[in-house]
Design an enzyme around this catalytic site. Structure first.
Site, PDB file in Angstrom:
ATOM      1  N   GLY A 119       0.749  -1.234  -0.027  1.00 20.91           N
ATOM      2  CA  GLY A 119       0.049  -0.207   0.013  1.00 20.91           C
ATOM      3  C   GLY A 119       0.679   1.326   0.139  1.00 20.91           C
ATOM      4  O   GLY A 119       0.148   2.524  -0.155  1.00 20.91           O
TER       5      GLY A 119
ATOM      6  N   GLU B 190       3.873  -6.650   1.514  1.00 20.64           N
ATOM      7  CA  GLU B 190       3.301  -7.064   0.376  1.00 20.64           C
ATOM      8  C   GLU B 190       3.349  -5.761  -0.411  1.00 20.64           C
ATOM      9  O   GLU B 190       2.135  -5.382  -1.048  1.00 20.64           O
ATOM     10  CB  GLU B 190       1.982  -7.557   0.483  1.00 20.64           C
ATOM     11  CG  GLU B 190       1.750  -8.746   1.407  1.00 20.64           C
ATOM     12  CD  GLU B 190       0.303  -9.203   1.671  1.00 20.64           C
ATOM     13  OE1 GLU B 190      -0.581  -8.305   1.374  1.00 20.64           O
ATOM     14  OE2 GLU B 190      -0.115 -10.310   2.200  1.00 20.64           O
ATOM     15  N   PRO B 191       4.298  -5.289  -1.015  1.00 18.61           N
ATOM     16  CA  PRO B 191       4.246  -4.158  -1.732  1.00 18.61           C
ATOM     17  C   PRO B 191       4.135  -4.375  -3.179  1.00 18.61           C
ATOM     18  O   PRO B 191       4.747  -5.356  -3.602  1.00 18.61           O
ATOM     19  CB  PRO B 191       5.644  -3.435  -1.637  1.00 18.61           C
ATOM     20  CG  PRO B 191       6.540  -4.287  -1.282  1.00 18.61           C
ATOM     21  CD  PRO B 191       5.809  -5.460  -0.547  1.00 18.61           C
ATOM     22  N   GLY B 192       3.183  -3.876  -3.927  1.00 19.53           N
ATOM     23  CA  GLY B 192       3.047  -3.905  -5.599  1.00 19.53           C
ATOM     24  C   GLY B 192       3.285  -2.727  -6.267  1.00 19.53           C
ATOM     25  O   GLY B 192       4.285  -2.693  -6.971  1.00 19.53           O
ATOM     26  N   ARG B 193       2.394  -1.828  -5.891  1.00 15.97           N
ATOM     27  CA  ARG B 193       2.756  -0.647  -6.791  1.00 15.97           C
ATOM     28  C   ARG B 193       4.248   0.129  -6.563  1.00 15.97           C
ATOM     29  O   ARG B 193       4.810   0.701  -7.521  1.00 15.97           O
ATOM     30  CB  ARG B 193       1.873   0.732  -6.314  1.00 15.97           C
ATOM     31  CG  ARG B 193       1.750   1.691  -7.159  1.00 15.97           C
ATOM     32  CD  ARG B 193       0.650   2.871  -6.436  1.00 15.97           C
ATOM     33  NE  ARG B 193      -0.638   2.476  -5.888  1.00 15.97           N
ATOM     34  CZ  ARG B 193      -1.812   2.207  -6.942  1.00 15.97           C
ATOM     35  NH1 ARG B 193      -1.676   2.960  -8.127  1.00 15.97           N
ATOM     36  NH2 ARG B 193      -2.825   1.657  -6.308  1.00 15.97           N
TER      37      ARG B 193
ATOM     38  N   TYR C  87     -10.031   5.417 -11.853  1.00 15.51           N
ATOM     39  CA  TYR C  87      -9.497   5.885 -10.750  1.00 15.51           C
ATOM     40  C   TYR C  87      -9.464   7.218 -10.647  1.00 15.51           C
ATOM     41  O   TYR C  87      -8.640   8.055  -9.770  1.00 15.51           O
ATOM     42  CB  TYR C  87      -8.294   5.369 -10.070  1.00 15.51           C
ATOM     43  CG  TYR C  87      -8.263   3.484 -10.107  1.00 15.51           C
ATOM     44  CD1 TYR C  87      -9.164   3.023  -9.111  1.00 15.51           C
ATOM     45  CD2 TYR C  87      -7.475   3.047 -10.885  1.00 15.51           C
ATOM     46  CE1 TYR C  87      -9.031   1.625  -8.834  1.00 15.51           C
ATOM     47  CE2 TYR C  87      -7.257   1.726 -10.857  1.00 15.51           C
ATOM     48  CZ  TYR C  87      -8.156   1.025  -9.851  1.00 15.51           C
ATOM     49  OH  TYR C  87      -7.937  -0.277  -9.829  1.00 15.51           O
TER      50      TYR C  87
ATOM     51  N   CYS D 136     -14.613   4.096 -28.320  1.00 12.64           N
ATOM     52  CA  CYS D 136     -15.802   4.864 -28.617  1.00 12.64           C
ATOM     53  C   CYS D 136     -16.483   5.058 -27.231  1.00 12.64           C
ATOM     54  O   CYS D 136     -17.588   4.638 -26.990  1.00 12.64           O
ATOM     55  CB  CYS D 136     -16.752   3.972 -29.336  1.00 12.64           C
ATOM     56  SG  CYS D 136     -15.999   3.438 -30.981  1.00 12.64           S
TER      57      CYS D 136
ATOM     58  N   TYR E 195      -0.658  -1.753 -12.204  1.00 14.95           N
ATOM     59  CA  TYR E 195      -2.134  -1.849 -12.594  1.00 14.95           C
ATOM     60  C   TYR E 195      -2.347  -1.078 -13.879  1.00 14.95           C
ATOM     61  O   TYR E 195      -3.088  -0.477 -14.214  1.00 14.95           O
ATOM     62  CB  TYR E 195      -2.909  -0.963 -11.396  1.00 14.95           C
ATOM     63  CG  TYR E 195      -2.394  -1.608 -10.040  1.00 14.95           C
ATOM     64  CD1 TYR E 195      -3.016  -2.873  -9.688  1.00 14.95           C
ATOM     65  CD2 TYR E 195      -1.759  -1.135  -9.051  1.00 14.95           C
ATOM     66  CE1 TYR E 195      -2.706  -3.385  -8.500  1.00 14.95           C
ATOM     67  CE2 TYR E 195      -1.285  -1.480  -7.813  1.00 14.95           C
ATOM     68  CZ  TYR E 195      -1.784  -2.768  -7.462  1.00 14.95           C
ATOM     69  OH  TYR E 195      -1.413  -3.434  -6.303  1.00 14.95           O
TER      70      TYR E 195
END
Ligand SMILES: *Cc1c(COP(=O)(O)O)cnc(C)c1O
Length: 421
Positions: free
Chosen positions: A239, A275-278, A318, A346, A375
């Site tokens: 996070g 648990e870092p992702g970003r 987002y 479209c 992401y």
């Protein structure tokens, strides 16, 4: 800091000119920097160096096997949220003992897959899940190592779609009920309680919500230990946010985050997982696209790109900001003008930026979306039958396509026509 810099007026990924990749692969594409991925992983690993720990990359952020392999070879574990991710991690060579399984809806099949394939721990999110886990483990003659994800009712102060630690969110067990649920877990033959898990949201730009949550986890650890549980591992989730623009205030650094962990839970002597992702993948990737048209409208001008919301959905989903920069650096002092930057899909939602100040661009020019590594490609789709965006990995002066663009034929052949047609 990342490894996407201008050299001699051309944006590079490490030592490779972006224009060279574009010529070889076509646009749009994602490009990742190995050095940046590793740098971010090591920032976390070093920040926790005073404690027994494992950095489990939240692979949902960017799950290409080349990325997983790069990080796993550096020592990372993986946080997976589906059977598919589990299989991907295993295929990339990550051993089961370095994989943690999160998610509110683990199915019986997924539980069975992870138990038989090997798993470090399940982060259990509900009592019904724990019942199924217990039953499946017993039927296999195995014991499932678990933490229970507690919901600390903390406001992460982030975008509503990525806040997960408030009591109204679907995640985890209310912290007030935790002692009761740990007692139930303890009585289950197929389950071994290892520790506690918490994850309060994504893109946090302030450490205060982490501090509140981790203090609650520390308190709970003491309470559970006094109840007789052998709490020896704390999974503190991911996070930590990243800067999406070069101008805004910088989010806290992994070193400050590590110091916070030490301060709040370090005295407990537990093994720490994060648990870092970003933060690992976000600024390690760009999405590069070409300008199809520059269109003048009534009171506004549009840059129409060959990438769209199906390639990068974050702005539509987002309201996310991405810096968008020309691949060929603008001349110093050149006059900028506002453009709405859009894709060909479209829908009016297919807008990347409104009234964005840009240097002069023409059809055929290249632009790069910064901070698109997390992401981004994982959320891409083939809406409008636009082929899935290819991915490229750079290391020093080398680059390789790590996911090829499918041909129209390959896309069309995935459909099957029923015999009555
Ligand atoms: C999404 C997620 C993460 C990663 O969050 P980032 O903001 O990308 O660091 C970690 N743990 C869990 C359980 C998640 O759902």
């Amino acid at each position: 800091m990342d490894h996407f810099l201008y050299r001699d007026g051309v944006l590079h990924a490490e030592d490779v000119p972006i224009s060279e990749i574009a010529a070889a692969v076509g646009t749009p594409f994602y490009v990742y920097s190995t050095a940046t991925l590793l740098r971010h992983y090591h920032l976390f690993d070093d920040a926790l160096s005073g404690m027994d720990h494992l950095v489990c990359y939240a692979m949902k952020a960017a799950s290409n096997q080349a990325i997983l392999k790069t990080l796993a070879e550096a020592g990372a574990g993986m946080d997976v949220v589906s059977g598919g991710e589990y299989a991907r991690a295993k295929a990339a060579g990550v051993p089961g003992e370095r994989i943690v399984f999160s998610g509110v809806g683990k199915t019986e099949e997924e539980i069975c897959q992870a138990l038989t394939g090997g798993i470090r721990q399940f982060n259990v999110e509900s009592e019904p899940e724990m019942d199924v886990l217990n039953r499946v483990a017993m039927s296999l003659g195995l014991t499932a190592p678990i933490t229970i994800r507690v919901n600390p009712d903390v406001d992460a102060k982030t975008h509503a779609k990525i806040a997960t630690g408030k009591s109204e969110n679907k995640f985890g067990i209310p912290i007030a009920r935790a002692r009761e649920v740990y007692a139930i877990a303890d009585a289950m033959e197929g389950i071994e309680v290892i520790g506690i898990d918490v994850h309060i949201g994504s893109q946090l730009t302030d450490l205060a919500p982490f501090e509140t949550a981790y203090n609650k986890v520390a308190e709970l650890t003491e309470a559970l230990r006094s109840d007789g549980h052998n709490i020896r591992r704390l999974d503190l989730g991911g996070g930590l946010g990243i800067p999406y623009t070069q101008s805004n205030e910088a989010p806290p650094l992994p070193t400050e985050y590590g110091a916070l962990i030490q301060r709040t839970v370090g005295h407990l002597g537990c093994e720490i997982e994060i648990e870092p992702g970003r933060l690992i993948a976000g600024n390690a990737g760009l999405m590069v696209s070409g300008v199809i048209y520059v269109k003048s409208g009534e009171g506004r001008d549009f840059l129409i790109l060959d990438s769209a919301m199906n390639d990068l959905i974050r702005p539509a989903m987002y309201e996310a900001w991405h810096d968008i920069v020309p691949v060929i650096e603008a001349e110093p002092g050149v006059e900028q003008a506002p453009f709405d930057i859009v894709g060909p899909v479209c829908e009016s939602g297919d807008t990347f930026a409104k009234e964005r100040m840009m240097p002069p661009l023409s059809a055929g020019d290249l632009v790069a979306f910064r901070s698109a590594g997390a992401y981004g490609a994982v959320m891409s789709s083939e809406y409008n039958t636009r082929p899935l965006t290819p991915e490229v990995l750079v290391k020093d002066d080398q680059f390789a396509v790590i996911r090829a663009r499918p041909t129209f034929d390959e896309i069309i052949k995935r459909d099957t026509i029923p015999q009555w047609l």
